[in-house]
Design an enzyme around this catalytic site. Sequence first.
Site, PDB file in Angstrom:
ATOM      1  N   GLU A 169      17.297  21.896 -19.714  1.00 64.04           N
ATOM      2  CA  GLU A 169      18.591  21.212 -19.580  1.00 64.04           C
ATOM      3  C   GLU A 169      18.446  19.968 -18.703  1.00 64.04           C
ATOM      4  O   GLU A 169      19.038  18.919 -18.994  1.00 64.04           O
ATOM      5  CB  GLU A 169      19.632  22.168 -19.000  1.00 64.04           C
ATOM      6  N   GLU A 211      18.879  11.917 -22.077  1.00 61.05           N
ATOM      7  CA  GLU A 211      20.153  11.359 -22.533  1.00 61.05           C
ATOM      8  C   GLU A 211      20.604  10.203 -21.640  1.00 61.05           C
ATOM      9  O   GLU A 211      21.070   9.176 -22.136  1.00 61.05           O
ATOM     10  CB  GLU A 211      21.224  12.442 -22.591  1.00 61.05           C
ATOM     11  N   GLU A 231      26.920  18.338 -15.044  1.00 60.19           N
ATOM     12  CA  GLU A 231      26.591  18.669 -16.425  1.00 60.19           C
ATOM     13  C   GLU A 231      27.196  20.014 -16.815  1.00 60.19           C
ATOM     14  O   GLU A 231      26.803  21.059 -16.296  1.00 60.19           O
ATOM     15  CB  GLU A 231      25.070  18.682 -16.622  1.00 60.19           C
ATOM     16  N   SER A 265      18.434  17.744 -27.261  1.00 61.83           N
ATOM     17  CA  SER A 265      19.375  18.865 -27.126  1.00 61.83           C
ATOM     18  C   SER A 265      18.963  20.030 -28.016  1.00 61.83           C
ATOM     19  O   SER A 265      19.199  21.194 -27.679  1.00 61.83           O
ATOM     20  CB  SER A 265      20.806  18.413 -27.422  1.00 61.83           C
TER      21      SER A 265
END
Length: 132
Positions: free
Chosen positions: A66, A73, A25, A95
Amino acid sequence: MINVQKVLRSFRFATEGIITLFRYENNARVHLLIALLVILAGFWLNLSRVEWTIILTQIGLVWAAEAFNTAIEKLCDFVSPGLHPQIKAIKDLSSGAVLLLAITAVVVGVVVLGGRLVDVIMTLQVTAEPNS
């Protein structure tokens, strides 16, 4: 009775998740780089225990946010691989939560590190002034 093997296995899975987060990521890697810079600045500015606690809590919160965002997601992509307005809204909210926390962390960092930096500058100015 606590099953130690289950606990250790859970920690192994969690560690794999953390490694995956930072390996794949991009935003997590950006947060990692910024965290390292903040930690270096903290050592340079000689933060107190309370200041370290505040800074490290902010770093941990941003990383956790995060990780949650990434999980949400990935779940959305699995459940609905195509474009869907609800999935877009869910991803945007997720987000957005990370962004809110990152902004808060920056403000906290500016208050803590900025305050310390002002103290250092003022000390340097006082010691650099010639005696009258």
